[in-house]
Enzyme design. Structure first.
Site, short mmCIF file in Angstrom:
data_model
loop_
_atom_site.label_atom_id
_atom_site.label_comp_id
_atom_site.label_asym_id
_atom_site.label_seq_id
_atom_site.Cartn_x
_atom_site.Cartn_y
_atom_site.Cartn_z
N ASN A 7 30.76 -9.38 -2.06
CA ASN A 7 29.30 -9.43 -2.15
C ASN A 7 28.79 -8.03 -1.77
O ASN A 7 28.74 -7.68 -0.60
CB ASN A 7 28.80 -10.50 -1.16
CG ASN A 7 27.30 -10.64 -1.19
OD1 ASN A 7 26.59 -9.87 -1.84
ND2 ASN A 7 26.80 -11.62 -0.46
N ARG A 91 29.71 -11.48 -6.40
CA ARG A 91 28.39 -12.12 -6.37
C ARG A 91 27.37 -11.15 -6.96
O ARG A 91 27.26 -10.01 -6.52
CB ARG A 91 28.00 -12.45 -4.94
CG ARG A 91 26.61 -13.03 -4.88
CD ARG A 91 26.10 -13.12 -3.48
NE ARG A 91 24.73 -13.61 -3.54
CZ ARG A 91 23.81 -13.31 -2.65
NH1 ARG A 91 24.08 -12.52 -1.63
NH2 ARG A 91 22.60 -13.80 -2.76
N HIS A 179 19.36 -18.16 -5.10
CA HIS A 179 20.22 -19.06 -4.29
C HIS A 179 20.92 -20.11 -5.16
O HIS A 179 21.31 -21.17 -4.65
CB HIS A 179 19.40 -19.83 -3.23
CG HIS A 179 18.69 -18.99 -2.22
ND1 HIS A 179 17.41 -19.29 -1.79
CD2 HIS A 179 19.05 -17.88 -1.56
CE1 HIS A 179 17.02 -18.41 -0.90
NE2 HIS A 179 18.00 -17.53 -0.74
N ARG A 240 8.23 -13.14 3.89
CA ARG A 240 7.67 -13.15 2.52
C ARG A 240 6.57 -14.20 2.42
O ARG A 240 6.70 -15.29 2.98
CB ARG A 240 8.76 -13.49 1.50
CG ARG A 240 9.76 -12.37 1.32
CD ARG A 240 10.85 -12.81 0.37
NE ARG A 240 12.15 -12.62 0.98
CZ ARG A 240 13.28 -13.15 0.54
NH1 ARG A 240 13.28 -13.92 -0.52
NH2 ARG A 240 14.42 -12.92 1.16
N GLU A 383 28.72 -20.26 -0.53
CA GLU A 383 28.60 -19.59 -1.82
C GLU A 383 29.90 -18.91 -2.22
O GLU A 383 30.27 -18.89 -3.38
CB GLU A 383 27.45 -18.56 -1.75
CG GLU A 383 26.09 -19.22 -1.69
CD GLU A 383 25.04 -18.39 -0.99
OE1 GLU A 383 25.20 -18.17 0.24
OE2 GLU A 383 24.07 -17.98 -1.63
#
Ligand code: ADP
Length: 400
Positions: A7, A91, A179, A240, A383
């Site tokens: 990743n 990823r 996601h 956010r 993941e």
């Protein structure tokens, strides 16, 4: 087969190596501060001593070379030589319209490069990671898994924005979501736990962390998701803003004289629970401040819970019901209070969680209250394992 999952971020590389015979993690690690002073590699073999190497790491190629050195180290290593790595899975944050993971070839790299405009920090780093592996492991197949791929199942009316059609086509503006690998992993796991195929279930997955998204799943594919063109949309998050009236953007730019970049920073880094509370972007700090009577922390928390409830309710409506509700990621796996608050007063929808069972942190557990129709679970996301499984499947199909 042993599979290395990478990743690559703009200044970091995270890695895990799996033995796919039993899906065991042999080792995992992290290289931080690539290209900036204070670079460091931290390598953790399963059940062994941790290795920390502090030295200048100029770029991703050097970072990946160090990871491989750690993996083959006589004391800290878990493989004898590089040839034991059957494939590498990467990823990729932004996969545009790729609907599933793919084998890396020249056209994949070109496509990822073209998408750099949509995810400038992430996709460029991932490309550098792929090229580094091509140089260091020239005979090892590589696969890319995209965070957006699972959401490519959405119907056009879920992913199209009501802006001028041609303009959206020109600039590739649509809902991509994020996601996806996590939503897919926990949905598959939930289906296994209820003992039915995912294709037969209506599932709502809540990936609640620093960045949060909720997904409605039907026919084993994402039917709608709360993140949009970028991961700024949807729920109120750590820093956010999530969904706001879009008219606020030009209004504030006009009133405060913000540039587009400043406005972007404000919405990504200074908003959310941090912006409202003035306390922190970390939900643990928000919970602690609330307990001390901080009213703005309470307000930030209530906004978060309220928006999460709204998405769940909306998704029950578009799915025409829900069989399974899943909580995952940092907050979803660990915050007893967040799960309790979100699931409160949802009995009309058949959702109810058991107080005792909900005391779980960071491990898999069903938390459904007796009598509730909807099965609710806490499922730690994985993941990396999902990427490793996809990588194995693609490499095996290729070999046939
Ligand atoms: P990211 O989006 O960066 O991957 P994570 O999934 O790691 O985020 O989630 C980070 C969030 O999870 C933080 O806001 C943190 O407060 C929250 N979190 C982690 N552990 C707990 C806990 N025990 N209680 C409440 N919140 C937690």
């Amino acid at each position: 087969m042993k599979i290395l999952v990478l990743n690559c971020g703009s200044s970091s590389v995270k890695y895990q190596i799996f033995d796919m015979q039993d899906e065991r993690v042999l080792a995992k690690g992290l290289v931080e501060r690539i290209g900036i002073p204070g670079s460091v590699l931290t390598h953790r073999p399963a059940g062994g001593d941790k290795l920390v190497r502090e030295e200048e790491i100029a770029d991703h190629k050097e970072a990946i070379r160090l990871c491989l050195e750690a993996l083959t180290d006589p004391h800290y290593g878990v493989i004898k030589d590089y040839s034991e790595i059957g494939a590498v899975g990467h990823r990729i944050v932004h996969g545009g319209t790729f609907p599933h993971s793919v084998l890396v070839d020249a056209s994949t790299k070109e496509a990822i490069g073209e998408l750099e405009a949509l995810a400038p920090l992430h996709n460029g780093a991932a490309l550098r990671g792929i090229e580094a592996c091509e140089a260091i492991l020239p005979h090892t197949p590589q696969v890319t898994a995209f965070d957006t791929a699972f959401h490519q199942g959405m119907p056009d009316y879920a992913y199209t924005y009501s802006l001028p059609y041609e303009l959206c086509q020109k600039h590739l503006i649509r809902r991509y979501g994020a996601h996806g690998t996590s939503h897919q992993y926990v949905a598959l796991r939930a289906a296994a736990l209820v003992g039915r195929p995912l294709e037969e279930l209506k599932v709502i997955t809540c990936h609640l962390g620093n960045g949060s998204s909720i997904t409605a799943i039907k026919n084993a594919r994402s039917y709608d998701t709360s993140m949009g063109f970028t991961p700024l949309a949807g729920l109120t998050m750590g820093s956010r803003c999530g969904d706001i009236d879009p008219a606020i953007v030009p209004f504030l730019m006009d009133k405060e004289g913000y540039t587009p970049a400043e406005m972007d920073q404000l919405m990504n880094r200074h908003s959310g629970v941090l912006g409202v509370s003035g306390v922190s972007s970390d939900f643990r700090d928000i919970e602690a401040a609330m307990a001390e009577g901080n009213d703005r922390a309470r307000l930030a928390w209530d906004i978060f819970v309220h928006t999460a409830k709204k998405y769940i309710g909306a998704y029950v409506a578009i799915l025409n019901g829900v069989d399974v509700l899943v909580f995952t990621a940092g907050l979803g796996e660990n915050s007893v209070a967040a799960r309790e608050a979100i699931c409160q007063d949802m009995d009309y929808l058949g959702i109810g969680i058991d107080r005792e069972k909900n005391q779980v942190r960071g491990r898999e557990q069903e938390i459904t209250s007796p009598g509730a129709r909807v099965r609710t679970f806490v499922i730690p996301t994985n993941e990396e394992l999902m990427i490793a499984r996809d990588t194995l499947a693609i490499v095996q199909a290729q070999a046939r």
